[in-house]
Design a protein around this motif. Structure first.
Motif, PDB file in Angstrom:
ATOM      1  N   ASP A   1      -2.898  -1.824   6.507  1.00  0.00           N
ATOM      2  CA  ASP A   1      -2.150  -1.592   5.266  1.00  0.00           C
ATOM      3  C   ASP A   1      -0.737  -2.168   5.376  1.00  0.00           C
ATOM      4  O   ASP A   1      -0.198  -2.321   6.479  1.00  0.00           O
TER       5      ASP A   1
ATOM      6  N   ARG B   1      -0.253  -1.245  11.416  1.00  0.00           N
ATOM      7  CA  ARG B   1       0.051  -1.494  10.013  1.00  0.00           C
ATOM      8  C   ARG B   1       1.039  -2.661   9.923  1.00  0.00           C
ATOM      9  O   ARG B   1       1.829  -2.873  10.841  1.00  0.00           O
TER      10      ARG B   1
ATOM     11  N   THR C   1      -1.326   8.827   5.475  1.00  0.00           N
ATOM     12  CA  THR C   1      -1.429   8.186   4.164  1.00  0.00           C
ATOM     13  C   THR C   1      -1.582   6.665   4.198  1.00  0.00           C
ATOM     14  O   THR C   1      -1.399   6.008   3.180  1.00  0.00           O
ATOM     15  N   THR C   2      -1.916   6.113   5.362  1.00  0.00           N
ATOM     16  CA  THR C   2      -2.232   4.687   5.444  1.00  0.00           C
ATOM     17  C   THR C   2      -3.400   4.484   6.394  1.00  0.00           C
ATOM     18  O   THR C   2      -3.775   5.384   7.150  1.00  0.00           O
ATOM     19  N   ASN C   3      -3.928   3.271   6.392  1.00  0.00           N
ATOM     20  CA  ASN C   3      -4.980   2.863   7.324  1.00  0.00           C
ATOM     21  C   ASN C   3      -4.542   1.595   8.041  1.00  0.00           C
ATOM     22  O   ASN C   3      -3.672   0.866   7.543  1.00  0.00           O
TER      23      ASN C   3
ATOM     24  N   ASP D   1       0.815  -1.222   0.000  1.00  0.00           N
ATOM     25  CA  ASP D   1       0.000   0.000   0.000  1.00  0.00           C
ATOM     26  C   ASP D   1       0.844   1.266   0.000  1.00  0.00           C
ATOM     27  O   ASP D   1       0.494   2.255  -0.642  1.00  0.00           O
ATOM     28  N   LEU D   2       1.940   1.251   0.751  1.00  0.00           N
ATOM     29  CA  LEU D   2       2.774   2.456   0.868  1.00  0.00           C
ATOM     30  C   LEU D   2       4.239   2.053   0.982  1.00  0.00           C
ATOM     31  O   LEU D   2       4.568   1.040   1.611  1.00  0.00           O
TER      32      LEU D   2
ATOM     33  N   GLY E   1      -1.596   2.711  -4.619  1.00  0.00           N
ATOM     34  CA  GLY E   1      -0.524   2.871  -3.653  1.00  0.00           C
ATOM     35  C   GLY E   1       0.234   4.173  -3.845  1.00  0.00           C
ATOM     36  O   GLY E   1       0.052   4.897  -4.830  1.00  0.00           O
TER      37      GLY E   1
ATOM     38  N   LEU F   1       2.436   7.988   8.369  1.00  0.00           N
ATOM     39  CA  LEU F   1       1.585   6.797   8.356  1.00  0.00           C
ATOM     40  C   LEU F   1       0.141   7.115   8.749  1.00  0.00           C
ATOM     41  O   LEU F   1      -0.796   6.539   8.208  1.00  0.00           O
TER      42      LEU F   1
ATOM     43  N   THR G   1      -4.540   7.052  -0.513  1.00  0.00           N
ATOM     44  CA  THR G   1      -5.077   7.326   0.827  1.00  0.00           C
ATOM     45  C   THR G   1      -4.555   8.660   1.349  1.00  0.00           C
ATOM     46  O   THR G   1      -3.355   8.925   1.309  1.00  0.00           O
TER      47      THR G   1
ATOM     48  N   VAL H   1       3.144  -1.608   4.657  1.00  0.00           N
ATOM     49  CA  VAL H   1       4.121  -0.539   4.449  1.00  0.00           C
ATOM     50  C   VAL H   1       5.489  -1.176   4.244  1.00  0.00           C
ATOM     51  O   VAL H   1       5.948  -1.971   5.078  1.00  0.00           O
TER      52      VAL H   1
END
Length: 366
Positions: A218, A239, A213-215, A35-36, A94, A210, A158, A220
């Motif tokens: 996700d 995460r 820009t993430t949930n 995702d990231l 992503g 984080l 995100t 990483v």
């Protein structure tokens, strides 16, 4: 006739530190599985000789072998290869963060664009306690630059806008972040009491990235894992992480660090969500559900009365349209948020119609 054996897809090694060259390792992982990516690549500082303070003590600068490249051309090939491997790993929606200094960030930024990444922001990390310029021949280098980019133009990346706003005391987060460098109890040391890594990043920096820009849940990836700051913050925030680090000494420090980290409880992981991310509820749905009825009146802040029609539109004299269109017409404005503009009457009080929208949303999410 013999049956051919099926080739099993590689398994994503979640919450582990992988050893080896980052490009080779990334190319071995499943495509579109991350995702990231947060990347803190070698800066290629091009240091010449030792750097001393005014008292003649030597500065612990970044002169490690992993930061040394024979030429800009060699560094550019390295940048091209690892960014290509990273793009292959990212899911369609992503994104990537790359941090660097004036020595390398412009070269990295150009290559990001060459490969089709879509730059969303450049963020200046302004250090509240930077290292001084001991020679007095240049400005004190008090910031580093981060580039945030989606995998491609049009990707639905995100961005937890409201969460960042909450972190910033209700004010929209800007692209200049004032945070201290890593020092004190957070700075990891080796057995000799020296810095375990010369460019260890502060957890506050990764926390903001984080959360923004993430949930939770996700994946990483950090291809230059170092002493594991990305993994430590990812673990705390629920995460999953994947670290890649070729230096055994850094992996050892990171492993020890990560074993002591505990994930925050589920309630603590929740952040303020953007209204744009919530289910879209048409005003007509309130009429369909009987929460408001055709012929019922809505009132504006200035006391204008509108009647609800069966199809969810409003009418005021000769003006007809949606809750937004009619509100904008009455105010002589180019636009209007009808959900906060219009109120309905209940038990002698006027209540925003947005209350009913939130009621429907809670029913859908429940």
């Amino acid at each position: 006739m013999t049956k051919s054996k099926k080739t099993e897809a590689p398994v994503l090694p979640l919450n582990t530190i992988m050893s080896g060259d980052c490009i080779e390792v990334m190319n071995s992982l499943p495509e579109a599985s991350v995702d990231l990516i947060f990347a803190d690549p070698p800066y290629n500082l091009q240091l010449k000789g030792n750097l001393h303070r005014p008292d003649n003590s030597m500065v612990d600068a970044v002169d490690d072998h992993w930061d040394q490249f024979d030429s800009f051309a060699v560094y550019d090939r390295f940048t091209k290869d690892w960014l290509a491997a990273a793009q292959r790993l990212l899911k369609p929606n992503g994104a990537i963060w790359v941090i660097g200094s004036y020595h390398n960030i412009f070269r990295v930024g150009a290559e990001l664009q060459n490969q089709g990444y879509w730059i969303l922001n450049d963020v200046v990390w302004r250090k509240s306690n930077p290292m001084p310029n001991f020679r007095g021949k240049r400005l004190t280098n008090a910031h580093e630059t981060m580039i945030w980019a989606s995998k491609s133009e049009g990707a639905k990346y995100t961005f937890n806008y409201e969460a960042l706003k909450s972190l910033n005391e209700g004010v929209q987060m800007r692209s200049d972040w004032v945070l201290p460098i890593c020092n004190g109890h957070e700075r990891l040391k080796d057995e000799k009491g020296d810095k375990a890594h010369p460019t260890q990043k502060p957890e506050s920096l990764l926390h903001r990235i984080l959360v923004a820009t993430t949930n939770p849940g996700d994946v990483v990836l950090d291809p230059f894992f170092g002493t594991g700051t990305t993994g430590a913050v990812a673990k705390k925030l629920g995460r999953d992480y994947i670290g890649i680090e070729r230096e055994a000494a850094y992996r050892e420090v990171a492993e020890k660090r990560l074993k002591s980290i505990r994930k925050f409880d589920r309630t603590s992981l929740e952040v303020t969500t953007s209204k744009r991310a919530e289910p879209r509820i048409p005003f007509g749905q309130l009429v369909e559900r009987g929460l408001l009825n055709p012929g019922e009146e809505l009132v504006s802040p200035r006391g204008k009365i509108a009647k609800i029609r069966a199809d969810g539109t409003l009418v005021v004299s000769n003006t007809k349209g949606s809750i937004h269109q009619v509100g904008a017409k009455l105010e002589g404005a180019p636009s209007c948020n009808g959900w906060t503009y219009w109120h309905f009457r209940r038990e002698g009080k006027t209540v925003p119609i947005d209350i009913l929208r939130q009621q429907v949303r809670s029913e859908l999410s429940g």
